[in-house]
Design a protein around this motif. Structure first.
Motif, PDB file in Angstrom:
ATOM      1  N   MET A 319       0.835  -1.214   0.000  1.00  0.00           N
ATOM      2  CA  MET A 319       0.000   0.000   0.000  1.00  0.00           C
ATOM      3  C   MET A 319       0.871   1.265   0.000  1.00  0.00           C
ATOM      4  SD  MET A 319      -3.393  -0.730   0.323  1.00  0.00           S
ATOM      5  CE  MET A 319      -4.228   0.600   1.148  1.00  0.00           C
ATOM      6  N   TYR A 320       1.936   1.252   0.807  1.00  0.00           N
ATOM      7  CA  TYR A 320       2.799   2.434   0.940  1.00  0.00           C
ATOM      8  C   TYR A 320       4.269   2.026   0.865  1.00  0.00           C
ATOM      9  CZ  TYR A 320      -1.490   4.654   2.431  1.00  0.00           C
ATOM     10  OH  TYR A 320      -2.781   5.133   2.468  1.00  0.00           O
ATOM     11  N   PRO A 321       4.757   1.660  -0.323  1.00  0.00           N
ATOM     12  CA  PRO A 321       6.166   1.235  -0.396  1.00  0.00           C
ATOM     13  C   PRO A 321       7.109   2.374  -0.042  1.00  0.00           C
ATOM     14  CG  PRO A 321       5.146   1.301  -2.590  1.00  0.00           C
ATOM     15  CD  PRO A 321       4.084   1.668  -1.614  1.00  0.00           C
ATOM     16  N   TYR A 349      10.964   5.010 -12.088  1.00  0.00           N
ATOM     17  CA  TYR A 349      10.036   3.901 -11.841  1.00  0.00           C
ATOM     18  C   TYR A 349       9.468   4.092 -10.449  1.00  0.00           C
ATOM     19  CZ  TYR A 349      13.030   0.989  -8.750  1.00  0.00           C
ATOM     20  OH  TYR A 349      13.765   0.486  -7.710  1.00  0.00           O
ATOM     21  N   SER A 350       8.252   3.584 -10.268  1.00  0.00           N
ATOM     22  CA  SER A 350       7.577   3.831  -8.999  1.00  0.00           C
ATOM     23  C   SER A 350       6.978   2.547  -8.435  1.00  0.00           C
ATOM     24  CB  SER A 350       6.465   4.872  -9.196  1.00  0.00           C
ATOM     25  OG  SER A 350       5.611   4.864  -8.074  1.00  0.00           O
ATOM     26  N   PRO A 351       7.613   1.984  -7.388  1.00  0.00           N
ATOM     27  CA  PRO A 351       7.005   0.824  -6.739  1.00  0.00           C
ATOM     28  C   PRO A 351       5.573   1.126  -6.290  1.00  0.00           C
ATOM     29  CG  PRO A 351       9.254   1.073  -6.001  1.00  0.00           C
ATOM     30  CD  PRO A 351       8.944   2.279  -6.840  1.00  0.00           C
ATOM     31  N   TYR A 352       5.293   2.361  -5.922  1.00  0.00           N
ATOM     32  CA  TYR A 352       3.936   2.714  -5.492  1.00  0.00           C
ATOM     33  C   TYR A 352       2.953   2.538  -6.642  1.00  0.00           C
ATOM     34  CZ  TYR A 352      -0.140   5.236  -4.054  1.00  0.00           C
ATOM     35  OH  TYR A 352      -1.446   5.538  -3.764  1.00  0.00           O
ATOM     36  N   LEU A 353       3.313   3.091  -7.788  1.00  0.00           N
ATOM     37  CA  LEU A 353       2.428   3.015  -8.957  1.00  0.00           C
ATOM     38  C   LEU A 353       2.190   1.546  -9.342  1.00  0.00           C
ATOM     39  CD1 LEU A 353       3.054   5.172 -12.132  1.00  0.00           C
ATOM     40  CD2 LEU A 353       2.592   2.754 -12.306  1.00  0.00           C
ATOM     41  N   ILE A 354       3.263   0.766  -9.380  1.00  0.00           N
ATOM     42  CA  ILE A 354       3.139  -0.639  -9.787  1.00  0.00           C
ATOM     43  C   ILE A 354       2.290  -1.419  -8.774  1.00  0.00           C
ATOM     44  CG2 ILE A 354       4.461  -2.794 -10.218  1.00  0.00           C
ATOM     45  CD1 ILE A 354       4.829  -0.704 -12.436  1.00  0.00           C
ATOM     46  N   SER A 355       2.476  -1.133  -7.492  1.00  0.00           N
ATOM     47  CA  SER A 355       1.719  -1.838  -6.443  1.00  0.00           C
ATOM     48  C   SER A 355       0.239  -1.493  -6.451  1.00  0.00           C
ATOM     49  CB  SER A 355       2.212  -1.442  -5.054  1.00  0.00           C
ATOM     50  OG  SER A 355       3.453  -1.903  -4.823  1.00  0.00           O
ATOM     51  N   HIS A 356      -0.125  -0.474  -7.212  1.00  0.00           N
ATOM     52  CA  HIS A 356      -1.532  -0.058  -7.233  1.00  0.00           C
ATOM     53  C   HIS A 356      -2.178  -0.312  -8.590  1.00  0.00           C
ATOM     54  CE1 HIS A 356      -1.937   1.875  -3.222  1.00  0.00           C
ATOM     55  NE2 HIS A 356      -0.634   1.666  -3.300  1.00  0.00           N
ATOM     56  N   TYR A 361      -2.956  -6.259  -8.710  1.00  0.00           N
ATOM     57  CA  TYR A 361      -3.544  -6.381  -7.376  1.00  0.00           C
ATOM     58  C   TYR A 361      -4.999  -5.912  -7.440  1.00  0.00           C
ATOM     59  CZ  TYR A 361       1.338  -6.787  -6.182  1.00  0.00           C
ATOM     60  OH  TYR A 361       2.641  -7.199  -6.140  1.00  0.00           O
ATOM     61  N   PRO A 362      -5.935  -6.837  -7.628  1.00  0.00           N
ATOM     62  CA  PRO A 362      -7.335  -6.436  -7.746  1.00  0.00           C
ATOM     63  C   PRO A 362      -7.762  -5.576  -6.555  1.00  0.00           C
ATOM     64  CG  PRO A 362      -7.082  -8.782  -8.187  1.00  0.00           C
ATOM     65  CD  PRO A 362      -5.747  -8.290  -7.719  1.00  0.00           C
ATOM     66  N   ASP A 363      -8.573  -4.580  -6.829  1.00  0.00           N
ATOM     67  CA  ASP A 363      -9.056  -3.653  -5.803  1.00  0.00           C
ATOM     68  C   ASP A 363      -7.868  -3.085  -5.007  1.00  0.00           C
ATOM     69  OD1 ASP A 363     -10.798  -2.218  -4.295  1.00  0.00           O
ATOM     70  OD2 ASP A 363     -11.753  -3.922  -3.309  1.00  0.00           O
ATOM     71  N   PRO A 364      -6.954  -2.419  -5.709  1.00  0.00           N
ATOM     72  CA  PRO A 364      -5.660  -2.087  -5.081  1.00  0.00           C
ATOM     73  C   PRO A 364      -5.752  -1.131  -3.897  1.00  0.00           C
ATOM     74  CG  PRO A 364      -5.870  -1.028  -7.240  1.00  0.00           C
ATOM     75  CD  PRO A 364      -7.031  -1.954  -7.104  1.00  0.00           C
ATOM     76  N   GLU A 365      -6.835  -0.354  -3.808  1.00  0.00           N
ATOM     77  CA  GLU A 365      -6.901   0.593  -2.675  1.00  0.00           C
ATOM     78  C   GLU A 365      -7.364  -0.088  -1.394  1.00  0.00           C
ATOM     79  OE1 GLU A 365      -5.347   3.299  -3.260  1.00  0.00           O
ATOM     80  OE2 GLU A 365      -5.339   2.586  -5.329  1.00  0.00           O
ATOM     81  N   ARG A 366      -7.758  -1.360  -1.499  1.00  0.00           N
ATOM     82  CA  ARG A 366      -8.241  -2.062  -0.310  1.00  0.00           C
ATOM     83  C   ARG A 366      -7.060  -2.684   0.432  1.00  0.00           C
ATOM     84  NH1 ARG A 366     -10.984  -6.839   1.208  1.00  0.00           N
ATOM     85  NH2 ARG A 366     -10.338  -7.882  -0.713  1.00  0.00           N
ATOM     86  N   PHE A 367      -7.017  -2.445   1.739  1.00  0.00           N
ATOM     87  CA  PHE A 367      -5.976  -3.063   2.575  1.00  0.00           C
ATOM     88  C   PHE A 367      -6.420  -4.498   2.861  1.00  0.00           C
ATOM     89  CE2 PHE A 367      -4.421  -3.776   7.039  1.00  0.00           C
ATOM     90  CZ  PHE A 367      -3.085  -3.890   6.728  1.00  0.00           C
TER      91      PHE A 367
END
Ligand code: HEM
Length: 460
Positions: A319-321, A349-356, A361-367
């Protein structure tokens, strides 16, 4: 240069500033919006074009071709001012030799020893907290991770005064990096109190380190092997002389401190924060911690049974790399997928962008720590959170062990009541994605007593 696909331009660039204001005002939503324009998107930061890679496969290509897409650009130049030719900042030409020398210090066999130091430092720090105390968890987390890095890099035999002074000076250095990486050149030279502190801390750290290195070279180390002693002992096989000069040793220590403190501290804070916002997660987490630790501080032998704690830590990293936006400099005309890229182009490059990315990662804003469920094996690590290729984080396993021990131990000893509006993000983007402030009140956690045999290294 050959032709190829055209790079998309991010909309909304203002004259002169380009996208700088939007990026500084709300960097995370800004980054999340970029993939809708294409796999590679040009943004302009105060007139300077930066190509942001918005696709996992292209990100992998950039990371794997580290000689073409090398460390460089204003951020790395600034980091080199204090970190010299450290492993994280040196150009690829220097990198292979350094990485080969430093890698043994991060061999899996060293981790039980490092974990013992972590447990001991965590135990001491948490014993200093008291029932009803209100504190800033962001500050405490940083203090703890700094203490752990200093203890593992320099060994636990360091004089406590020197230990504290080094940790304080490193901290000033780190704050200075961030400020300096955002300030234009001439302003960095103005003798403001912050700049003076930064210059003094830099000089003191280098002096202290040179002294310690000379001591170690002359008398060897006492106690367990530590990172510095391993590096000091490294020999160049061709000439059988010390592989690293004193200056290079200082550079590596500064690098480990910079790369290993704020990152893990931030991840711990996000994990505590996100768990607190999601009561079912919090309940399952504290139940696991209670069952496994019964009120103790976590140790190496506990890790296999702290599987859900690891899932929560992983999901917080996704969620917050902590390393969220990293740049590269193109060393020669090349292609990235279908896109021609000119020498001198800055990429990010952005680990944050890729992780979202919802495709990854379906529904990426969900913890959702459950996405890391991996019965019978270690869960994967969120994609690119530790970078990749030859420049992948050397401390990834260190950080995961440390993060899980910290998260489990804090919750084993303490109930944490976050204050409303407790989390304050820094006003400007920082080198790492960290809460600026996180206010909480502590209460001693009560456990039902259960007979346990404490694994070694778990003192309380
Ligand atoms: C959660 C914690 C951490 C995260 C998310 C993280 C993330 C990263 C990332 C993304 C990179 C690649 C940077 C790039 O591509 O430009 C990196 C490199 C690096 N990290 Fe970490 N890191 C963490 C903890 C640590 C720790 C604990 C240490 C040391 C004890 C460490 C030492 C390094 C070093 C030395 C490099 C440079 C490696 C090289 O270029 O060969 N990191 N880290």
């Amino acid at each position: 240069m050959e032709s190829g696909s055209a790079v998309a331009q991010a909309p909304g660039a203002l004259p002169v500033l380009g996208h700088l204001a939007a990026f500084l005002r709300a960097p995370l939503p800004f980054l999340r919006g970029l993939p809708s324009h294409g796999p590679l998107v040009e943004i302009r930061l105060a007139g300077k074009p930066v190509l942001v890679v918005c696709d996992p496969e292209l990100t992998r290509t950039v990371l794997v071709h580290d000689r073409v897409f090398d460390k460089g650009g204003p951020l790395f130049e600034r980091l080199r001012e204090a970190g010299g030719q450290g492993l994280a900042t040196c150009p690829s030409g220097e990198h292979r030799r350094l990485r080969r020398l430093i890698q043994p210090a991060f061999h899996h066999s060293r981790f039980p020893g490092y974990a013992r130091i972590m447990t001991q430092r965590i135990d001491t720090a948490l014993a200093g907290w008291h029932d009803g105390q209100t504190l800033d968890l962001a500050v405490e987390a940083r203090r703890l991770t700094a203490d752990i890095v200093v203890s593992t890099v320099f060994g636990t035999g360091l004089d406590p005064t020197v230990h504290t002074r080094l940790a304080t000076d490193f901290d000033t250095l780190l704050a200075g990096f961030t400020r300096h990486s955002l300030l234009p050149g001439p302003l960095r030279k103005v003798p403001t109190p912050g700049n003076v502190r930064y210059e003094r801390a830099t000089r003191r750290v280098r002096r202290e380190m040179s002294y310690l290195t000379a001591e170690y070279r002359a008398h060897g180390t006492t106690g367990e092997a530590n990172l510095l002693s391993l590096l000091i002992a490294a020999r160049d096989p061709a000439s059988d002389t010390p592989a690293l000069t004193d200056d290079e040793l200082v550079d590596q220590a500064v690098t480990m401190y910079s790369a290993g403190t704020e990152t893990t501290a931030g991840a711990l804070c996000w994990a505590l924060y996100l768990a607190a916002l999601h009561p079912p997660v919090q309940e399952r987490l504290t139940a696991e911690v209670g069952t496994v630790l019964g009120g103790r501080t976590a140790g190496w032998d506990d890790l296999p049974r702290l599987a859900y704690t690891r899932q929560v830590f992983n999901e917080a990293l996704r969620m917050y790399p902590p390393g969220w936006f990293l740049t590269r400099q193109t060393e020669k005309d090349t292609h990235l997928g279908p896109y021609p890229i000119r020498q001198g182009t800055t990429l990010a490059y952005s680990p944050y962008l890729i992780s979202h990315l919802p495709g990854l990662y379906p529904d990426p804003e969900r913890f959702a720590p459950d996405r890391w469920e991996a019965a019978g094996r270690e869960p994967d690590v969120p994609s690119t959170v530790f970078g990749g290729g030859a420049r992948k984080c050397i401390g990834d396993e260190f950080a995961l062990v440390e993060g899980v021990l910290l998260l489990a131990s804090v919750l084993s000893h303490w109930e944490i009541e976050l204050h409303p509006g407790s989390l304050g993000l820094p006003r400007l983007p920082q080198l790492t994605l960290n809460p600026g402030r996180m206010t909480a009140t502590l209460a001693t956690r009560r456990h039902h007593p259960r007979p346990t045999t404490a694994p070694h290294g778990t003192a309380r």
